[in-house]
Design a protein around this motif. Sequence first.
Motif, PDB file in Angstrom:
ATOM      1  N   SER A   1      47.530  19.000  56.908  1.00 56.48           N
ATOM      2  CA  SER A   1      48.301  20.332  56.487  1.00 56.48           C
ATOM      3  C   SER A   1      47.166  21.468  56.521  1.00 56.48           C
TER       4      SER A   1
ATOM      5  N   ARG B   1      36.452  20.047  48.583  1.00 56.05           N
ATOM      6  CA  ARG B   1      37.737  20.471  47.849  1.00 56.05           C
ATOM      7  C   ARG B   1      39.048  19.785  48.057  1.00 56.05           C
TER       8      ARG B   1
ATOM      9  N   ARG C   1      48.995  25.306  53.832  1.00 55.70           N
ATOM     10  CA  ARG C   1      48.053  26.177  54.578  1.00 55.70           C
ATOM     11  C   ARG C   1      48.924  27.104  55.257  1.00 55.70           C
TER      12      ARG C   1
ATOM     13  N   ASP D   1      42.959  32.656  52.839  1.00 51.81           N
ATOM     14  CA  ASP D   1      42.144  31.631  53.242  1.00 51.81           C
ATOM     15  C   ASP D   1      42.667  30.141  53.020  1.00 51.81           C
TER      16      ASP D   1
ATOM     17  N   VAL E   1      43.523  28.688  50.267  1.00 52.63           N
ATOM     18  CA  VAL E   1      43.194  27.834  48.950  1.00 52.63           C
ATOM     19  C   VAL E   1      44.282  28.412  47.720  1.00 52.63           C
TER      20      VAL E   1
ATOM     21  N   TYR F   1      47.260  30.537  46.332  1.00 50.76           N
ATOM     22  CA  TYR F   1      48.297  31.467  46.797  1.00 50.76           C
ATOM     23  C   TYR F   1      48.283  32.886  45.911  1.00 50.76           C
TER      24      TYR F   1
END
Lengths: 168, 278
Positions: free
Chosen positions: A132, A141, B122, B188, B190, B192
């Motif tokens: 994903s 991370r 993502r 990016d 990461v 929201y």
Amino acid sequence: MNKIFSHIIRFVALVLLQVLVFNKVLLFEHFNPYLYLVILLMLPVHIKHWLLLVIGFVTGLTVDIFSCSLGIHASACVLACAFRPFIINLFHNEKELKQGIVPELAWFGMSSYIFYTLLFVFIHHIVFYFLSVFTFDNFFRTLFYILVNTLITTLFVIIYQMLFHSRK
Amino acid sequence: MQNIFRFLLKHNFIFTFIILQTISIWLAVSSNDYQRFEANSYVSAVEGSIYEMTSGISGYFKLNKQNRELSEENAMLRNQIPTSYRDNEAEISLSDSSALRINFPVLNFVPASVIYNSVNQRNNYFIINKGKIDGVKENMGVISLTSIVGVIINVTDHYSSVLPVIHSKAKISVKLQHANEFGIIKWDGVNYRKAILEEIPVHAQIAVNDTIVTSGRSEWYPANIPVGIVKSFTINEGSGFYTIEIEFIDDYYKTTLVYVVENKYQQEIDSLMHNIHE
């Protein structure tokens, strides 16, 4: 026949629960418990390996369709299912087990069941997250997210087992 | 032939694995693509009705109805405010301004509610409960009560899917509210709640808590809708631009009521753009 029926009911109930409830649960702004993996964790030990893969694929794809993430859950489930026989073999010798036995907390024992779930969920989450995110940037991370989410999903699976399958 | 068959049977596990894994990765990669998301449209009608049902159950029944009425009314009011009309001072001064404005509304707002949304992937998508029948078309902007949401990418009869600002492919043309400097917001992937604002030149004066608004340069959103707030910024030495971290005004996890923005002159703008590119 009765047993197949209970698997089908579990499939429908858990997919609905996943799609309608758990996909909307957002712990600490990021994490999702993927409880539907119980469907795959609880398939009989002696199930044909190819059938295990097919069921994994179908389950993953069903969840995908309702999560707008076509193929990602399916891929993760197929890989996790491919490893499942080997994971079970770590704790029990498959051939010594009785026919038709289902991996549940009651006879696995708490510590082996936690490890069994952790490993299975971890493999699933590795594929799921990297597919994903679709990049190896920020590798650590992503890895951190994988580890935390693995713990959360495992916790939910264990709670589920304690509620429904702790005693015969 | 028989030998091949026996070989396949013997290694059925490996072959099933390879086939299924290839299918799923192919699906994942192709649906990752903005354009190929259209392949999903056949399911979105089914999904739509299911999600509508569940959001009906999870929402309080009365509140749902009240909200719908309120947003209906808001849409009507928005259709009447001056920014929805073509701003042409010359024309206005020539005749009765209010009559002229009512004759030339530029923007039309269609109220809708979000029946599905994801925020922790993502590539996130929203599904809203208005479609072709309600006049929603692809490439229309979607705004919420307080900020912007995204762009319509796919329409069925009763539902549409939205590519929200929290999608890896989303780009939003914005400006600093005070400094009038233009930039682009990219998500990016990461968190929201946060995004990166780029292309603001270093000579611009910025400060933490400055508001970022839509520029009006994109065809999707009206100008001056708040998008985010500056959280921190660094100067990018090589390029002469700031790298600014912003926080979105909206919590997209909680977005329920939205408006689809229809620009009545969209076709004219499109045809001009088309000519330029030729």
